[in-house]
Design a protein around this motif. Structure first.
Motif, PDB file in Angstrom:
ATOM      1  N   THR A  42       0.817  -1.219   0.000  1.00 18.26           N
ATOM      2  CA  THR A  42       0.000   0.000   0.000  1.00 18.26           C
ATOM      3  C   THR A  42       0.846   1.263   0.000  1.00 18.26           C
ATOM      4  OG1 THR A  42      -1.760  -1.160   1.152  1.00 18.26           O
ATOM      5  CG2 THR A  42      -1.836   1.240   1.197  1.00 18.26           C
ATOM      6  N   ILE A  43       1.779   1.377   0.924  1.00 16.48           N
ATOM      7  CA  ILE A  43       2.574   2.598   1.040  1.00 16.48           C
ATOM      8  C   ILE A  43       3.451   2.821  -0.199  1.00 16.48           C
ATOM      9  CG2 ILE A  43       4.348   3.783   2.393  1.00 16.48           C
ATOM     10  CD1 ILE A  43       1.477   3.722   3.634  1.00 16.48           C
ATOM     11  N   PRO A  44       4.191   1.806  -0.689  1.00 20.85           N
ATOM     12  CA  PRO A  44       4.967   2.057  -1.907  1.00 20.85           C
ATOM     13  C   PRO A  44       4.095   2.451  -3.102  1.00 20.85           C
ATOM     14  CG  PRO A  44       5.716   0.049  -0.856  1.00 20.85           C
ATOM     15  CD  PRO A  44       4.489   0.494  -0.107  1.00 20.85           C
ATOM     16  N   LEU A  45       2.938   1.824  -3.246  1.00 25.14           N
ATOM     17  CA  LEU A  45       2.060   2.131  -4.370  1.00 25.14           C
ATOM     18  C   LEU A  45       1.495   3.549  -4.261  1.00 25.14           C
ATOM     19  CD1 LEU A  45       0.807   1.088  -6.963  1.00 25.14           C
ATOM     20  CD2 LEU A  45      -1.071   0.171  -5.607  1.00 25.14           C
ATOM     21  N   LEU A  46       1.013   3.931  -3.086  1.00 21.88           N
ATOM     22  CA  LEU A  46       0.478   5.278  -2.906  1.00 21.88           C
ATOM     23  C   LEU A  46       1.557   6.337  -3.098  1.00 21.88           C
ATOM     24  CD1 LEU A  46      -1.972   4.807   0.111  1.00 21.88           C
ATOM     25  CD2 LEU A  46      -2.550   5.142  -2.303  1.00 21.88           C
ATOM     26  N   THR A  47       2.774   6.045  -2.652  1.00 28.64           N
ATOM     27  CA  THR A  47       3.882   6.990  -2.836  1.00 28.64           C
ATOM     28  C   THR A  47       4.189   7.151  -4.321  1.00 28.64           C
ATOM     29  OG1 THR A  47       4.803   6.395  -0.689  1.00 28.64           O
ATOM     30  CG2 THR A  47       6.275   7.503  -2.243  1.00 28.64           C
ATOM     31  N   ARG A  48       4.192   6.046  -5.041  1.00 31.53           N
ATOM     32  CA  ARG A  48       4.436   6.132  -6.479  1.00 31.53           C
ATOM     33  C   ARG A  48       3.356   6.961  -7.162  1.00 31.53           C
ATOM     34  NH1 ARG A  48       3.817   5.025 -11.574  1.00 31.53           N
ATOM     35  NH2 ARG A  48       5.227   3.809 -12.834  1.00 31.53           N
TER      36      ARG A  48
END
Length: 161
Positions: A42-48
């Protein structure tokens, strides 16, 4: 969503997400299942998506679509290097000063119809003007977006406020 998920759902220090957590009728949380792999992403995807976002059904690429306003405050400098997209890798560097924001953009190898660069100024004031390599840029003031049409070569975008 990003800050809320990071602060309330993930384990401090390890950023692990557990599949099931029982918080009823116990003094402290009890974990019933191992970590949840999709939640780990979730966090890596939202950051991207915050920094480099590809619209699924359009030939357009967003840069800084949801970057926090404070990142554009005077003195801030940050960058994204070689982010993968369906057109190839994209890089950009943001450097903010008192009256302007300068963004160096290296577009993907394959041409994109439009690259939307969103610059949300911390003061909330609108963008006064923008140039791409010294030439007037296509500007959507209402959305704080500079539009780069079919930009094939690295360029410098200067946003005046």
């Amino acid at each position: 969503v990003l800050d809320g998920h990071l602060a309330n759902h993930q384990m401090r220090g390890t950023f692990s997400d557990f599949e099931q957590v029982d918080i009823h009728d116990v003094a402290e949380r009890t974990y019933r299942a191992d970590y949840c792999v999709p939640a780990q992403l979730t966090i890596p995807l939202l950051t991207r998506w915050m920094l480099v976002f590809e619209e699924r059904d359009a030939d357009c690429l967003w840069l800084c679509k949801a970057a926090p306003q404070r990142w554009f405050a005077p003195g801030q400098r940050w960058s994204v290097k070689d982010a993968p997209t369906r057109w190839g890798r994209v890089s950009f560097e943001v450097q903010a000063a008192d009256d302007r924001v300068v963004v160096q953009v290296t577009p993907p190898e394959r041409e994109v119809e439009a690259i939307y660069l969103r610059v949300r100024l911390p003061s909330g004031e609108p963008i006064r003007s923008a140039t791409v390599n010294g030439q007037p840029a296509e500007l959507d003031v209402a959305r704080s977006v500079i539009v780069l049409r079919r930009q094939a070569a690295p360029c410098e975008v200067v946003i005046e406020h």
